[in-house]
Design a protein around this motif. Structure first.
Motif, PDB file in Angstrom:
ATOM      1  N   LEU A  89     -24.303   7.773   7.821  1.00  0.00           N
ATOM      2  CA  LEU A  89     -23.825   8.717   8.863  1.00  0.00           C
ATOM      3  C   LEU A  89     -23.687  10.075   8.286  1.00  0.00           C
ATOM      4  O   LEU A  89     -23.963  11.092   9.235  1.00  0.00           O
ATOM      5  N   THR A  90     -23.516  10.351   7.170  1.00  0.00           N
ATOM      6  CA  THR A  90     -23.455  11.827   6.663  1.00  0.00           C
ATOM      7  C   THR A  90     -24.752  12.230   6.561  1.00  0.00           C
ATOM      8  O   THR A  90     -24.562  13.654   6.638  1.00  0.00           O
ATOM      9  N   ASN A  91     -25.857  11.727   6.683  1.00  0.00           N
ATOM     10  CA  ASN A  91     -27.232  12.373   6.673  1.00  0.00           C
ATOM     11  C   ASN A  91     -27.482  12.694   8.226  1.00  0.00           C
ATOM     12  O   ASN A  91     -28.551  13.287   8.316  1.00  0.00           O
ATOM     13  N   ARG A  92     -26.637  12.598   9.223  1.00  0.00           N
ATOM     14  CA  ARG A  92     -27.093  12.806  10.569  1.00  0.00           C
ATOM     15  C   ARG A  92     -26.398  14.285  11.090  1.00  0.00           C
ATOM     16  O   ARG A  92     -25.310  14.683  10.305  1.00  0.00           O
ATOM     17  N   ASP A  93     -27.141  15.021  11.843  1.00  0.00           N
ATOM     18  CA  ASP A  93     -26.423  16.052  12.498  1.00  0.00           C
ATOM     19  C   ASP A  93     -25.235  15.874  13.133  1.00  0.00           C
ATOM     20  O   ASP A  93     -24.755  14.691  13.603  1.00  0.00           O
ATOM     21  N   GLU A  94     -24.521  16.889  13.633  1.00  0.00           N
ATOM     22  CA  GLU A  94     -23.256  16.929  14.358  1.00  0.00           C
ATOM     23  C   GLU A  94     -23.170  15.797  15.510  1.00  0.00           C
ATOM     24  O   GLU A  94     -22.352  15.189  15.995  1.00  0.00           O
ATOM     25  N   ASP A  95     -24.147  16.333  16.228  1.00  0.00           N
ATOM     26  CA  ASP A  95     -24.211  15.579  17.618  1.00  0.00           C
ATOM     27  C   ASP A  95     -24.520  14.202  17.515  1.00  0.00           C
ATOM     28  O   ASP A  95     -24.008  13.303  18.036  1.00  0.00           O
ATOM     29  N   GLU A  96     -25.400  14.027  16.708  1.00  0.00           N
ATOM     30  CA  GLU A  96     -25.795  12.342  16.129  1.00  0.00           C
ATOM     31  C   GLU A  96     -24.443  11.586  15.694  1.00  0.00           C
ATOM     32  O   GLU A  96     -24.158  10.264  16.050  1.00  0.00           O
ATOM     33  N   GLN A  97     -23.832  12.365  14.730  1.00  0.00           N
ATOM     34  CA  GLN A  97     -22.643  11.722  14.428  1.00  0.00           C
ATOM     35  C   GLN A  97     -21.649  11.408  15.398  1.00  0.00           C
ATOM     36  O   GLN A  97     -21.031  10.323  15.463  1.00  0.00           O
TER      37      GLN A  97
END
Length: 372
Positions: free
Chosen positions: A311-319
């Motif tokens: 999850l940490t590798n995802r952008d803010e929207d994806e998170q």
């Protein structure tokens, strides 16, 4: 302990036999009182605070002895005729029922009492099945046999009875959900098949032996088929009918619903094609559709694993999207947009990208499911 279990069953049956108490009211009583026994024995003032319980239902407490007498008679009748009474306190009571508010609180069973199969597939369709529908039903169940699911259907004419017979032919357990009382096989011409079902599966009904059979029982039993099925396949269905009702209920339960597409000129394909058009069912093309949706593996295969991601590798929207799907389960895209405050256009592109990666799955009704 056994005596206590018997007393609990007596009171639970007594409450279930009381008029005007449906599953949701019954469950509210149990949730607030702690048990059916407590409903009759707790101080009136405490029980009066139970949601959905008014003066008329409170008056049932004055009928305790009469209701218990009816419960005792029912227990004796079931013991005499070898019918199992499965209540919410019984270890063999279907755990799948606990996910739906309107599921039965008591069912009557004959044959295989433990209904908690690892895998289940419901197969339903029109009573006026065509030769294509019957052959498709046999093929579907033959193909699914490698995954060893229990087949759930309704013992009715047409697709239902074909599903039961196909399951028996390939050695799969099958459960017939009856709209008639447990002691009355309906239609009677299916008695021989019903007797064969008892050897590896079972017959179940929410209607006690000796009770009256009314037309409304049959639409009501459709929710039980939907509830017991991990996935539901509609083989043939007219634009209106019991199979469509079952599919609609299964969809409302967030079950995986599949429909076999059919000839545009056949009235018994209208229902299936309509379910697909309205995105309330996926197109059924083969057993892998079910296996992929439910993460099944064949015997000897490494169990299908859900994809993992960081999850940490995802952008803010994806998170935000993934956190919400993990928290809420299946979520409709408009609700996702409102909750995450992501515009629909951008949200759609984000979801499509996540779907390509195998992290989310689009469902009928514009819903999305997290696959990790």
């Amino acid at each position: 302990m056994q005596n206590q279990a018997h007393e609990d069953l007596r009171y639970l049956l007594a409450l279930s036999l009381a008029p005007k108490i449906g599953p949701s009211v019954f469950k509210a009583i149990i949730a607030y009182s702690g048990s059916a026994t407590n409903f009759f024995q707790l101080p009136r003032g405490k029980v009066a605070k139970t949601p959905k319980v008014g003066e008329k239902l409170l008056a049932l407490r004055n009928q305790e002895n009469e209701l218990l007498r009816k419960a005792d008679d029912l227990i004796k009748e079931c013991q005499k005729r070898n019918f199992e009474i499965l209540s919410s306190i019984h270890p063999h009571f279907p755990q799948r029922f606990k996910q739906q508010e309107d599921s039965p609180v008591v069912i009557f069973a004959q044959g295989k009492a433990n209904l908690n199969f690892d895998r289940t597939v419901g197969v339903v369709g029109t009573r006026s099945a065509t030769s294509y529908g019957k052959s498709a039903t046999r093929k579907i169940i033959e193909d699914l046999a490698i995954y060893q699911p229990a087949i759930i259907s309704g013992l009715a004419y047409g697709i239902d009875i074909e599903a039961h017979r196909a399951a028996l032919a390939v050695g799969l357990p099958t459960i017939a959900v009856m709209g008639s009382p447990i002691d009355r096989i309906y239609p009677a011409v299916h008695r021989k098949t019903a007797e064969s079902i008892l050897e590896t599966g079972g017959l179940i009904s929410e209607y006690a032996p000796g009770s009256t059979m009314v037309p409304g029982n049959f639409p009501a039993r459709n929710r039980i088929i939907a509830s017991l099925s991990d996935a539901l396949i509609v083989v043939e269905a007219a634009e209106k009918g019991g199979a469509l009702i079952t599919a609609e209920i299964a969809y409302s339960y967030d079950k995986d619903v599949f429909a076999v597409p059919g000839n545009l000129q056949s009235q018994y394909s209208e229902g299936c094609n309509l379910l697909i058009k309205k995105m309330k069912a996926n197109i059924y093309t083969g057993p892998n559709d079910i296996a992929e949706a439910l993460f099944w593996s064949k015997p000897g295969e490494v169990k299908t694993q859900k994809p993992s991601f960081d999850l940490t590798n995802r952008d803010e929207d994806e998170q935000e999207i993934l956190k919400l799907l993990k928290e809420k389960g299946d979520v409709e895209i408009d609700s996702l947009s409102i909750s995450t405050e992501i515009p629909l256009g951008l949200l759609s592109s984000k979801l499509l990208a996540l779907e390509f990666e195998g992290i989310v799955k689009s469902l009928p009704g514009k819903k999305y499911r997290l696959l990790v």
